[in-house]
Write an enzyme that holds these catalytic residues in place. Structure first.
Site, short mmCIF file in Angstrom:
data_model
loop_
_atom_site.label_atom_id
_atom_site.label_comp_id
_atom_site.label_asym_id
_atom_site.label_seq_id
_atom_site.Cartn_x
_atom_site.Cartn_y
_atom_site.Cartn_z
N GLU A 33 40.53 24.99 43.19
CA GLU A 33 40.31 26.40 43.47
C GLU A 33 39.93 27.07 42.15
O GLU A 33 40.57 26.84 41.13
CB GLU A 33 41.56 27.04 44.04
CG GLU A 33 41.92 26.52 45.41
CD GLU A 33 43.21 27.12 45.96
OE1 GLU A 33 43.87 27.90 45.24
OE2 GLU A 33 43.54 26.80 47.11
N ALA A 71 39.02 47.26 25.78
CA ALA A 71 38.41 46.08 26.39
C ALA A 71 37.74 46.44 27.70
O ALA A 71 37.94 47.53 28.24
CB ALA A 71 39.49 45.03 26.63
N GLU A 88 32.54 49.98 25.77
CA GLU A 88 33.97 50.12 26.05
C GLU A 88 34.70 50.85 24.93
O GLU A 88 35.61 51.63 25.19
CB GLU A 88 34.60 48.75 26.30
CG GLU A 88 34.18 48.10 27.60
CD GLU A 88 34.68 48.81 28.84
OE1 GLU A 88 35.64 49.63 28.75
OE2 GLU A 88 34.13 48.56 29.92
N GLU A 92 36.78 54.06 25.96
CA GLU A 92 38.24 54.00 25.94
C GLU A 92 38.88 54.78 24.81
O GLU A 92 39.95 55.33 25.01
CB GLU A 92 38.70 52.54 25.94
CG GLU A 92 38.37 51.85 27.25
CD GLU A 92 39.18 50.60 27.51
OE1 GLU A 92 39.94 50.15 26.62
OE2 GLU A 92 39.04 50.06 28.62
N SER A 109 42.28 31.51 30.90
CA SER A 109 43.22 30.63 31.61
C SER A 109 42.40 29.58 32.38
O SER A 109 42.24 29.68 33.60
CB SER A 109 44.10 31.44 32.56
OG SER A 109 45.17 30.65 33.03
N PRO A 110 41.88 28.57 31.67
CA PRO A 110 40.91 27.64 32.26
C PRO A 110 41.46 26.72 33.35
O PRO A 110 40.68 25.98 33.95
CB PRO A 110 40.40 26.83 31.06
CG PRO A 110 41.48 26.94 30.05
CD PRO A 110 42.11 28.28 30.25
N GLU A 134 37.07 57.71 35.79
CA GLU A 134 38.09 58.69 36.19
C GLU A 134 39.36 58.04 36.71
O GLU A 134 40.41 58.67 36.74
CB GLU A 134 37.51 59.63 37.24
CG GLU A 134 37.16 58.90 38.53
CD GLU A 134 35.94 59.46 39.23
OE1 GLU A 134 35.89 59.35 40.46
OE2 GLU A 134 35.07 60.00 38.58
N GLU A 136 40.81 55.36 35.33
CA GLU A 136 41.57 54.72 34.27
C GLU A 136 42.60 55.69 33.70
O GLU A 136 42.32 56.86 33.50
CB GLU A 136 40.65 54.21 33.16
CG GLU A 136 39.83 53.02 33.59
CD GLU A 136 39.05 52.39 32.45
OE1 GLU A 136 39.16 51.18 32.30
OE2 GLU A 136 38.36 53.13 31.73
#
Length: 173
Positions: A33, A71, A88, A92, A109-110, A134, A136
């Site tokens: 998966e 990020a 970003e 941010e 997270s391979p 808006e 965030e």
């Protein structure tokens, strides 16, 4: 190893889930998966005295105020990672940077996702305005560089930890 088959099981706003079949060099086959993700960037932004971070709710890990690097996702068609990082940073924390350096890229997270995160360092900062999302809920956090080790010690976010450890290595040179 070779991907020999795959089927998308679910598709959402930030990614999709598929089941792929792989054949290894020894002939064995396995089904995996995979969570597809467009990729992401993180920005280590500092002015030589102050490190700029953000604090925001991260509902998947039930944290109402996770401290992170500025990020974002690579979700704009045709946008390169550096362009995303620049966008970003402005969205941010309201900053631009005259100097950008790619520090590293890594898989988050391979074991289950193909997400690759690109970490940049931004220096020679200046004020820059940009439209913000808006939805965030971002609090800008300014940390003196003298407090870097404490932030590293308390960090729970992988991209932030990677970026801050790179910053520590640069400052120690």
């Amino acid at each position: 190893m070779e991907r020999i088959d795959g089927e998308v099981l679910w598709e959402g706003k930030i990614g999709r889930v598929r089941v792929d079949r792989f054949r290894y060099d020894d002939g064995e086959e396995a089904e995996r998966e995979v969570v597809e993700h467009p990729g992401a960037v993180g920005v280590v932004a500092h002015d030589g005295e102050t490190l700029f971070l953000v604090r925001q709710p991260r509902e998947p890990v039930n944290d109402p105020a996770l401290l992170e690097l500025p990020a974002g996702k690579l979700d704009e068609e045709g946008e390169k990672p550096l362009d995303t990082a620049q966008r970003e940073l402005a969205e941010e924390i309201g900053k631009g940077a005259r100097t950008w350096q790619h520090l590293t890229s890594f898989y988050t997270s391979p074991g289950f996702t193909d997400e690759e995160c690109h970490i940049f360092m931004a220096t020679d900062l200046y004020d820059e305005s940009a439209e913000t999302d808006e939805n965030e809920r971002i609090e800008i956090v300014e940390v003196p560089l003298s407090g870097l080790d404490s932030v590293i010690r308390d960090c729970r976010d992988s991209k932030t930890l990677v970026g801050l450890l790179w910053l520590r290595a640069f400052l120690d040179r």
